[in-house]
Design an enzyme around this catalytic site. Sequence first.
Site, PDB file in Angstrom:
ATOM      1  N   ASP A   1      18.282  40.296  -1.363  1.00  0.00           N
ATOM      2  CA  ASP A   1      19.495  40.037  -0.576  1.00  0.00           C
ATOM      3  C   ASP A   1      19.755  41.144   0.448  1.00  0.00           C
ATOM      4  O   ASP A   1      19.927  40.878   1.637  1.00  0.00           O
ATOM      5  CB  ASP A   1      20.727  39.916  -1.482  1.00  0.00           C
ATOM      6  N   SER A   2      19.778  42.376  -0.043  1.00  0.00           N
ATOM      7  CA  SER A   2      20.087  43.442   0.913  1.00  0.00           C
ATOM      8  C   SER A   2      18.938  43.625   1.905  1.00  0.00           C
ATOM      9  O   SER A   2      19.160  43.993   3.059  1.00  0.00           O
ATOM     10  CB  SER A   2      20.429  44.750   0.195  1.00  0.00           C
TER      11      SER A   2
ATOM     12  N   LYS B   1      20.459  31.998  -3.027  1.00  0.00           N
ATOM     13  CA  LYS B   1      19.297  32.887  -3.113  1.00  0.00           C
ATOM     14  C   LYS B   1      18.024  32.286  -2.479  1.00  0.00           C
ATOM     15  O   LYS B   1      17.321  32.957  -1.736  1.00  0.00           O
ATOM     16  CB  LYS B   1      19.025  33.174  -4.579  1.00  0.00           C
TER      17      LYS B   1
ATOM     18  N   GLU C   1      25.480  15.639  -9.831  1.00  0.00           N
ATOM     19  CA  GLU C   1      24.784  16.851  -9.390  1.00  0.00           C
ATOM     20  C   GLU C   1      23.789  17.389 -10.418  1.00  0.00           C
ATOM     21  O   GLU C   1      22.965  18.221 -10.087  1.00  0.00           O
ATOM     22  CB  GLU C   1      25.800  17.939  -9.011  1.00  0.00           C
TER      23      GLU C   1
ATOM     24  N   GLY D   1      16.700  47.355  -2.826  1.00  0.00           N
ATOM     25  CA  GLY D   1      15.353  46.965  -3.204  1.00  0.00           C
ATOM     26  C   GLY D   1      15.285  45.473  -3.462  1.00  0.00           C
ATOM     27  O   GLY D   1      14.223  44.882  -3.476  1.00  0.00           O
ATOM     28  N   GLY D   2      16.440  44.839  -3.654  1.00  0.00           N
ATOM     29  CA  GLY D   2      16.470  43.402  -3.907  1.00  0.00           C
ATOM     30  C   GLY D   2      16.328  42.613  -2.613  1.00  0.00           C
ATOM     31  O   GLY D   2      16.452  43.162  -1.519  1.00  0.00           O
TER      32      GLY D   2
ATOM     33  N   CYS E   1      34.188  13.671 -11.830  1.00  0.00           N
ATOM     34  CA  CYS E   1      34.742  14.000 -13.137  1.00  0.00           C
ATOM     35  C   CYS E   1      36.241  14.325 -13.033  1.00  0.00           C
ATOM     36  O   CYS E   1      37.028  13.449 -12.740  1.00  0.00           O
ATOM     37  CB  CYS E   1      33.935  15.124 -13.780  1.00  0.00           C
ATOM     38  N   TYR E   2      36.641  15.567 -13.230  1.00  0.00           N
ATOM     39  CA  TYR E   2      38.071  15.907 -13.095  1.00  0.00           C
ATOM     40  C   TYR E   2      38.578  15.462 -11.720  1.00  0.00           C
ATOM     41  O   TYR E   2      39.716  15.000 -11.575  1.00  0.00           O
ATOM     42  CB  TYR E   2      38.270  17.415 -13.279  1.00  0.00           C
TER      43      TYR E   2
ATOM     44  N   GLY F   1      36.161  19.957 -13.471  1.00  0.00           N
ATOM     45  CA  GLY F   1      36.878  21.140 -13.952  1.00  0.00           C
ATOM     46  C   GLY F   1      37.180  20.952 -15.418  1.00  0.00           C
ATOM     47  O   GLY F   1      37.175  19.825 -15.917  1.00  0.00           O
TER      48      GLY F   1
ATOM     49  N   HIS G   1      28.436  13.295 -13.776  1.00  0.00           N
ATOM     50  CA  HIS G   1      28.044  14.396 -12.884  1.00  0.00           C
ATOM     51  C   HIS G   1      26.773  14.045 -12.113  1.00  0.00           C
ATOM     52  O   HIS G   1      25.675  14.215 -12.635  1.00  0.00           O
ATOM     53  CB  HIS G   1      27.832  15.676 -13.694  1.00  0.00           C
TER      54      HIS G   1
END
Length: 506
Positions: free
Chosen positions: A226-227, A362, A170, A223-224, A81-82, A54, A168
């Site tokens: 996800d939906s 995604k 990640e 149209g994407g 880290c934090y 953070g 980090h």
Amino acid sequence: MNETVLILDFGAQYNQLIARRVREAQVFCEVVPCDISAEDVRQKHPAAIILSGGPASVFEADAPTMDPAILSLGIPTLGICYGMQLMAYLLHGTVTPAEHREYGRTAMTVVQKTPLFFHVPEVSTVWMSHGDHVLDVPAGFHILAFTPTTHVAAMADPDRNLWAVQYHPEVHHTQSGFRMLQNFLYDIARVPANWKPAAFIPSAVKHIQDAVGGGKALIALSGGVDSAVAAAIAQEAIGSRLTAMLIDNGLMREGEIEEVLTAFPSLDLRVLRRGDIFFRALEGVRDPEAKRKIIGREFIRAFEEGKEDIGSVKVLIQGTVYPDVIESGNQNARTIKSHHNVGGLPKDVGFEIIEPLRWLFKDEVRQVGQALGLPETIVWRQPFPGPGLAVRITGEVTPERAAILRRADAIVRQEIRESGLERSIWQAFAVLLDVQTVGVMGDGRTYGFPVVIRAVESIDGMTADWVRLPYDLLEKIGNRIIGEVPEINRVVYDVTSKPPGTIEWE
Ligand code: XMP
């Protein structure tokens, strides 16, 4: 014990990346606000906890903190880290404010070979980004590693199962970073690697069935991907009791609506043609934020109108994905642009809202889409902003200018697809500018519009780098656009990463 890992969110820009890496290790994880109580954590029975990084310093008056009792629950915990500084601070080690920030790559030397460093070289590169650092570890802790400037680069109290790293793990720049996370998950927390996105389909289907009961549900399609995937799951769950609504705002990509219609032959799909209304509302508007707000407002109007015709629907299904959920739950997030998506409907729509994809990233949504048999044109479609082409047209958005951009954009997308780069590129598209430049074509002078090509690679859209597209591909795209779109006489390539740029131009 269940097999979920909880990530306590202290506001780091890398939080989603931590969650991503854990998922890549085939472990399910959930990002939760850092102020979750020890009791709530206990009730969730997580297999492990990760304290994120953070931007704050533990010395700031309003620095985010955590319920210290979480550290006594006996759950394997990794501070990053934090997260490490806070762990040291709460357990009475010594944290000191730094004279200057340490930022970037540095060499780390491992001094104690614990399970965290299985298969990690004795000296390896790690990525640091911190101000404060831990001077003395709390009682019971050992120093596991150091760097030339950071005396405690990693520490642990194996008896209490508390582990922490200053760097980090990640980020890709940390050599063996993923290995360290895997070590923490598999060897320290003993979580099995068996999470797969498609595994969640049956429970999502059941969730929708339970919520809808014998009634009907509505989904807004954009149209994407996800939906579309949310619709596929909902269709699997309730079949013909699902109605879909697609609002054609006149700002979609070429072929988009037809592709959705083809992808869902048996879906009760209502297309609301509202292009005229959107363009009228956008007349004379040049300010990007104003455009976004107008489009958001018109979507809501169209939706409310459309739902009148659909009758008694109680449940609304939305394709919200995990990054949206994490973002909106983060009080520290600043609004750079007011994001609008078709999912951004008002809260008081009078429906129960179900978001079957709210736990997925995604690429995981894409895996689910594939498992459900959606066509590749839908599954591999690149992200597209809710306000559509409007945020890629500087200045006034008119039907004519949208048509020009749509043609240029179709060329970019087609060439990127044919070059085989579509899947590795996050987004590639065209932007239409509202200046004119001089050119010469045949024997005549031209005075046309420039188009910008933008192609970026990204993990989650939060940060991005411009793609080094091959010159011959750029040349082909440029030649085709100028040859096929008469209003355009110049093509330029955007070499700005994010930050400092954003992906979209507006
Ligand atoms: P920016 O331009 O903020 O975009 O770097 C990051 C990612 O978000 C997409 N984007 C949007 N998506 N509604 C959306 O659903 C929006 O209003 C919106 N604005 C940007 C953008 O395409 C990129 O993938």
